[in-house]
Design an enzyme around this catalytic site. Structure first.
Site, PDB file in Angstrom:
ATOM      1  N   ASP A  63       8.375  -6.424 -14.354  1.00  0.00           N
ATOM      2  CA  ASP A  63       7.343  -5.957 -13.432  1.00  0.00           C
ATOM      3  C   ASP A  63       6.037  -5.896 -14.210  1.00  0.00           C
ATOM      4  O   ASP A  63       5.975  -5.309 -15.295  1.00  0.00           O
ATOM      5  CB  ASP A  63       7.706  -4.575 -12.876  1.00  0.00           C
ATOM      6  CG  ASP A  63       8.846  -4.653 -11.868  1.00  0.00           C
ATOM      7  OD1 ASP A  63       9.200  -5.773 -11.449  1.00  0.00           O
ATOM      8  OD2 ASP A  63       9.393  -3.587 -11.494  1.00  0.00           O
ATOM      9  N   GLU A 117      13.507  -5.738  -0.093  1.00  0.00           N
ATOM     10  CA  GLU A 117      13.543  -4.381  -0.648  1.00  0.00           C
ATOM     11  C   GLU A 117      14.250  -3.499   0.366  1.00  0.00           C
ATOM     12  O   GLU A 117      13.722  -3.223   1.441  1.00  0.00           O
ATOM     13  CB  GLU A 117      12.111  -3.871  -0.887  1.00  0.00           C
ATOM     14  CG  GLU A 117      11.415  -4.628  -2.013  1.00  0.00           C
ATOM     15  CD  GLU A 117       9.903  -4.364  -2.069  1.00  0.00           C
ATOM     16  OE1 GLU A 117       9.384  -3.590  -1.245  1.00  0.00           O
ATOM     17  OE2 GLU A 117       9.260  -4.948  -2.954  1.00  0.00           O
TER      18      GLU A 117
END
Lengths: 217, 284
Positions: B11, B130
Site C-alpha cells: 500500500d 473490498e
C-alpha cells in the site's frame, strides 16, 4: 543489433522492450513497414483477443510484412498471443484465420477437467516447461536452462501444432499437457512471458540475442 | 492443483509504503522500492502496488515508483488506486505495470470493466472487491478503501465481474485487513464457488494453517500478503532518515514491532506450502 517490436495497438510493450535492452539489444517499437524490414530481428507481442489482433495486423499491412521478414531467414519471435497468431486458426470467439506460419490451431482451456473438477481459466501462475526433444531444446534459446524451470503464464487459449517436430516446450495445466513453445527454422513462438519470469526468463532473451548475432545457439 | 502465487501487497501513500488496519490508520514503514526489491529477491511471484490515497491527491509519484521498479523487478506488477478512465490505465501500463486493479470506478460503472478488458485484454484487468461482513451475515462491497458502502452483494458482484471480462478477482476482507487474524475462508469460498477466473485472497494473512485452509477450502489461486511480510522485511532493511519526511512516522521511529503480529518471510510461507503438499514456485 536492432530488434523491431511490432506495435499494432495490442498489449503492453514495456516489459518486452525492457528485456531486450537488458540483454543488449537495440529496440524500436514500430508499425512502420520499412523499419520492420530493415531490422535484424522481429518480435510479435500481444495480449487480448486473437480476432482483434489478426484484424489489426491486416489493416496495418503487417501480415505481408511479417511473411516477407520470415522469408529472409532473420529471427522472428512471437510471445503470448504473438505465439498463437503464428498458427493456422483459432476458435476464440468464432473461428479466425491466423498467420499460418505453423500448422495447427488454437483452442480454449476447458473449465472442467476429466475428473469433473473445475479449472481456473485464465491460467495465471508460474508453471514448468519441459523439452519435447532435448536436442531441439539445446539448439534453441532454451539451451542452458534446466528442464522444469518455472515461467510466468497468463492465458486462456493454447496452441495445438499439427507437427510434433515444431514443438519446443510443453507444460501441464490441470491434467492437460499442451505445447508452450514452438520452433520452426527461424521462427520461435513462446506462450509464457520470459520477460516476466525473473532471471531464467531473461536468459531466454540472452540466448536469442546471441542467436541474432551468431546465427547459431 | 495449480501453483499458488504468493503476492506481497504494498500500500503506497505518496512516496511511502504504508500499512493500516481495516484499511485505515496508515503507518509509514519505508520506501516501497526497497521492499519491492527485497520481495523480488526473496521469491515473490508477483507484486501489487495499491495507491491508497489516489482519489485524494495527484498520482505522479506512483508513476515514478512504478518506472523505477519495473525496469529490474522482472515479475508481474499489478497497480491499483484511483484508476477511472482508459487513459489512466494506459498511463500506468506505459509506466511499467503489467496489470491494473480496478474497484471504485468499476462498481460505479461496471461497463468500465468490459471496455478495459476489450482494450487491454482480460488478463490485464483485475477487479478488487473490498468486502465487509454485515450483522445479518451478508458480505457487501465497499469502495474508497472500505469507507463507502455500495449496497452491492459481493457474490453477485463477483459473478458480474467475470461476465464483464475481467481476468482475475482480488477479494479483500476489510474486517481482517491488518489484523493478522487469518483470511476469511467463508468469504473466499462464497466467491470461488461461483466464478471460474482465479481469485486472490487478501486481508488478514496470519498463521500457516489458515493459509492452507484458504487454498484447500477457500480455493484461492493466490495469497496477497502485507503486514506479516512488511514487519519482517522492515527489520532487514536499513532506512535513512530522509525516507520519512511525510506521514505518520511515529510507529517506524519508535522502533517497536507490532507485537500482535508474528512476521515471516516469503520463504517461510513457501516451505510451509511445500510441506502441506501445496505446489508453488520454489524460492531460488
Amino acid at each position: 543489433m536492432n530488434v523491431a517490436i511490432i506495435d499494432y495497438g495490442l498489449g503492453n510493450l514495456f516489459s518486452i522492450n525492457n528485456a531486450c535492452k537488458l540483454v543488449g539489444l537495440n529496440t524500436i517499437i514500430t508499425s512502420d513497414i520499412n523499419k520492420i524490414s530493415k531490422a535484424d530481428a522481429l518480435i510479435l507481442p500481444g495480449v487480448g483477443a486473437f480476432g482483434d489482433a489478426i484484424n489489426s495486423l491486416n489493416e496495418n499491412n503487417l501480415t505481408q510484412t511479417i511473411y516477407e521478414f520470415v522469408r529472409t531467414g532473420k529471427p522472428f519471435l512471437g510471445i503470448c498471443l504473438g505465439m498463437q497468431l503464428l498458427f493456422s486458426e483459432s476458435e476464440e470467439f468464432g473461428s479466425h484465420k491466423g498467420l499460418d506460419l505453423i500448422k495447427g490451431k488454437v483452442v480454449k482451456f476447458p473449465t472442467i477437467n476429466k475428473l469433473g473438477e473445475s479449472i481456473r481459466v485464465p491460467q495465471i501462475q508460474w508453471n514448468q516447461i519441459y523439452a519435447e526433444d532435448i536436442n531441439r531444446w539445446n539448439e534453441s534459446p532454451l539451451k542452458n536452462i534446466s528442464e522444469g524451470t518455472y515461467m510466468h503464464f497468463v492465458h486462456s487459449y493454447y496452441a495445438i501444432p499439427e507437427e510434433n517436430n515444431n514443438i519446443l516446450t510443453y507444460t501441464e495445466y490441470e491434467g492437460i499437457r499442451y505445447t508452450s513453445a514452438v520452433m520452426k527454422d527461424n521462427i520461435i513462438g513462446i506462450q509464457y512471458h520470459p520477460e516476466k519470469s525473473a532471471e531464467a526468463g531473461i536468459n531466454i532473451y540472452r540466448n536469442w540475442a546471441n542467436y541474432i548475432i551468431n546465427k547459431s545457439y | 492443483m495449480q501453483n499458488i502465487r504468493i503476492i506481497p501487497r504494498l500500500d503506497i501513500k505518496g512516496p511511502n509504503l504504508v500499512k493500516g488496519i481495516h484499511l485505515e490508520g496508515l503507518r509509514v514503514l519505508g520506501k516501497p522500492e526497497d521492499f519491492a526489491r527485497y520481495y523480488y529477491e526473496n521469491g515473490a511471484d508477483e507484486l501489487i502496488y495499491q495507491d491508497v490515497v489516489a482519489s485524494l491527491y495527484e498520482r505522479n509519484s506512483l508513476h515514478e515508483i512504478i518506472s523505477r521498479t519495473a525496469k529490474d523487478l522482472l515479475i508481474p506488477l499489478t497497480v491499483g488506486g484511483g484508476l477511472r478512465t482508459l487513459d489512466d490505465i494506459k498511463l500506468v501500463l506505459r509506466a511499467g505495470a503489467d496489470k491494473v486493479s480496478l474497484n471504485t470506478a468499476a462498481i460505479k460503472n461496471p461497463k468500465f470493466i468490459k471496455d478495459a478488458a476489450s482494450k487491454f485484454g482480460s488478463s490485464t484487468i483485475l477487479v478488487a472487491i473490498e468486502a465487509i461482513k454485515q450483522i445479518d451475515g451478508r458480505y457487501l462491497a465497499y469502495i474508497d478503501n472500505g469507507r463507502e458502502e455500495t449496497g452491492v452483494e459481493v457474490v453477485e458482484w463477483a459473478q458480474q465481474i467475470e461476465e464483464l471480462g475481467a481476468g482475475e478477482i482480488l477479494i479483500t476482507s476489510v474486517d481482517r485487513d491488518g489484523t493478522a487474524e487469518g483470511f476469511d475462508i467463508d468469504l473466499l469460498k462464497s466467491i470461488t464457488m461461483r466464478v471460474t477466473i482465479p481469485v486472490i485472497a487478501h486481508g488478514g494473512a496470519s498463521n500457516m494453517a489458515n493459509m492452507a485452509d484458504s487454498i484447500f477450502e477457500g480455493k484461492a489461486s493466490a495469497l496477497a500478503i502485507a503486514s506479516i511480510f512488511h514487519y519482517s522485511a522492515m527489520n532487514k532493511l536499513i532506512h535513512s532518515e530522509e525516507d520519512f519526511l511525510e506521514g505518520n512516522n511515529s510507529f517506524k521511529n519508535s522502533g517497536k514491532i507490532f507485537s500482535k503480529i508474528k512476521s515471516c518471510e516469503i520463504s517461510d510461507v513457501k516451505s510451509f506450502l511445500k510441506e502441506s503438499k501445496i505446489p508453488c514456485r520454489p524460492v531460488i
